[in-house]
Scaffold this active site. Structure first.
Site, mmCIF file in Angstrom:
data_model
loop_
_atom_site.group_PDB
_atom_site.id
_atom_site.type_symbol
_atom_site.label_atom_id
_atom_site.label_comp_id
_atom_site.label_asym_id
_atom_site.label_seq_id
_atom_site.Cartn_x
_atom_site.Cartn_y
_atom_site.Cartn_z
ATOM 1 N N CYS A 1 -17.530 -8.562 -21.487
ATOM 2 C CA CYS A 1 -17.172 -7.372 -22.381
ATOM 3 C C CYS A 1 -15.634 -7.206 -22.120
ATOM 4 O O CYS A 1 -14.900 -7.162 -23.096
ATOM 5 C CB CYS A 1 -17.807 -6.079 -22.171
ATOM 6 N N ARG B 1 -14.323 3.829 -24.441
ATOM 7 C CA ARG B 1 -15.612 3.630 -25.000
ATOM 8 C C ARG B 1 -16.558 4.061 -23.850
ATOM 9 O O ARG B 1 -17.945 3.948 -23.931
ATOM 10 C CB ARG B 1 -16.077 1.995 -25.184
ATOM 11 N N SER C 1 -8.587 1.174 -19.057
ATOM 12 C CA SER C 1 -9.358 0.531 -20.375
ATOM 13 C C SER C 1 -10.678 0.968 -20.721
ATOM 14 O O SER C 1 -11.147 0.789 -21.622
ATOM 15 C CB SER C 1 -9.287 -0.911 -20.146
ATOM 16 N N ASN C 2 -11.134 1.803 -19.587
ATOM 17 C CA ASN C 2 -12.625 2.101 -19.978
ATOM 18 C C ASN C 2 -12.564 3.357 -20.907
ATOM 19 O O ASN C 2 -13.654 3.697 -21.382
ATOM 20 C CB ASN C 2 -13.367 2.699 -18.648
ATOM 21 N N LEU C 3 -11.619 4.166 -20.945
ATOM 22 C CA LEU C 3 -11.532 5.484 -21.643
ATOM 23 C C LEU C 3 -12.028 5.386 -23.035
ATOM 24 O O LEU C 3 -12.778 6.239 -23.639
ATOM 25 C CB LEU C 3 -10.416 6.131 -21.306
ATOM 26 N N GLY D 1 -19.984 1.944 -20.869
ATOM 27 C CA GLY D 1 -19.919 1.995 -22.304
ATOM 28 C C GLY D 1 -21.083 2.193 -22.980
ATOM 29 O O GLY D 1 -21.535 2.784 -24.065
ATOM 30 N N ASP E 1 -23.110 -5.351 -17.598
ATOM 31 C CA ASP E 1 -22.262 -6.269 -18.358
ATOM 32 C C ASP E 1 -21.958 -7.518 -17.950
ATOM 33 O O ASP E 1 -21.095 -8.095 -18.152
ATOM 34 C CB ASP E 1 -20.833 -5.651 -18.912
ATOM 35 N N CYS F 1 -42.854 -12.786 -16.138
ATOM 36 C CA CYS F 1 -43.901 -12.085 -16.451
ATOM 37 C C CYS F 1 -44.999 -11.820 -15.560
ATOM 38 O O CYS F 1 -45.154 -13.115 -14.653
ATOM 39 C CB CYS F 1 -44.270 -12.352 -17.549
ATOM 40 N N CYS G 1 -40.261 -10.794 -22.031
ATOM 41 C CA CYS G 1 -39.240 -10.467 -21.370
ATOM 42 C C CYS G 1 -37.853 -11.096 -21.614
ATOM 43 O O CYS G 1 -37.911 -12.160 -22.483
ATOM 44 C CB CYS G 1 -39.372 -10.445 -19.830
HETATM 45 ZN ZN LIG Z 1 -41.314 -13.066 -19.371
#
Ligand SMILES: [Zn+2]
Length: 247
Positions: free
Chosen positions: A164, A49, A45-47, A17, A106, A224, A147
């Site tokens: 999702c 989105r 069910s993917n189609l 998606g 996801d 980081c 981040c």
């Molecule tokens: Zn960070």
């Protein structure tokens, strides 16, 4: 194809998606090399989105079907498909020589892994997420911005936040978010600062409202660069300088 984008390499996690529209945007703009990773097969069910797939693709591996569609639409784009997840085994290899990483996965484990591996490899990351009527985008520039872990520290416990597939996603909203991810990646590839670098865009489709949440580098962030290597973070080094301490 000419232009500086033809020499760029973008890695996209997920061809669904978010990754689907992102891949279309990148290929259409002329990015020369796309690496996509997806370990799933195309389901009915993917189609709704996932624009790279049609009914004829049901049951096919997503990586293979997505690559075939992209090559058909944009023959001059080099597409490498990895039929598998972005994980500890594939991360370093696919990020080698990458100019940008787009995460359209996801699940939280993959999102945090993408964050950590992008920081480790020094590759800018465009993170995208969409759930029900909310979309979010964050760009992580290693060593410059905060981040995902600066924001959330760690993934939520398994099962606490629905996926999702469980909660449902507004298909058109995923298309919108994936397109914004592509636009953001194109800015970074062109050498421009990202619109979402160090600030999380949260877009609420039902109220047509959006907000930008600043994401600053936390000195104690485990992902980081400065913190991960055990070196003093920006705040500590600043204070040690102020005290006149030796480095
Ligand atoms: Zn960070």
């Amino acid at each position: 194809m000419s232009g500086p984008l033809s020499g760029k390499r973008a890695v996209v996690i997920g061809a669904g998606g978010l990754g689907g529209p992102a891949l279309l945007g990148l290929a259409a703009a002329g990015v020369g090399k796309l690496v996509l990773l997806d370990g799933d097969a195309v389901e009915t069910s993917n189609l709704a989105r996932q624009p790279l797939f049609g009914e004829a693709d049901l049951g096919r591996r997503k990586a293979e079907a997505a690559a075939a569609r992209l090559r058909q639409l944009f023959p001059s784009t080099q597409v490498d498909a990895v039929d598998g997840r972005f994980d500890g085994g594939s991360a370093a290899r696919v990020l080698q020589g990458a100019d940008v990483l787009l995460d359209g996965s996801d699940d939280f484990e993959t999102r945090f892994l993408a964050n950590d591996e992008a920081l480790r490899a020094g590759v800018p990351l465009v993170h995208g997420g969409v759930l029900r009527y909310t979309a979010q985008i964050l760009t992580v520039v290693p060593g410059t911005t905060g981040c995902l872990r600066c924001l959330f520290e760690a993934p939520p416990p398994r099962g606490e936040v629905p996926s999702c597939a469980e909660a449902g996603v507004l298909g058109a909203l995923a298309g919108f978010a994936g397109s914004l991810m592509a636009a953001e990646a194109l800015r970074l590839l062109a050498g421009e600062p990202g619109a979402y670098a160090g600030r999380l865009l949260v877009y609420e489709a039902r109220s047509a409202s959006s907000r930008l949440v600043p994401v600053k580098q936390r000195p104690d962030c485990t992902a980081c660069p400065s913190a991960a290597r055990g070196a003093p973070g920006p705040v500590e080094s600043e204070s040690s300088r102020a005290r006149g301490g030796a480095a």
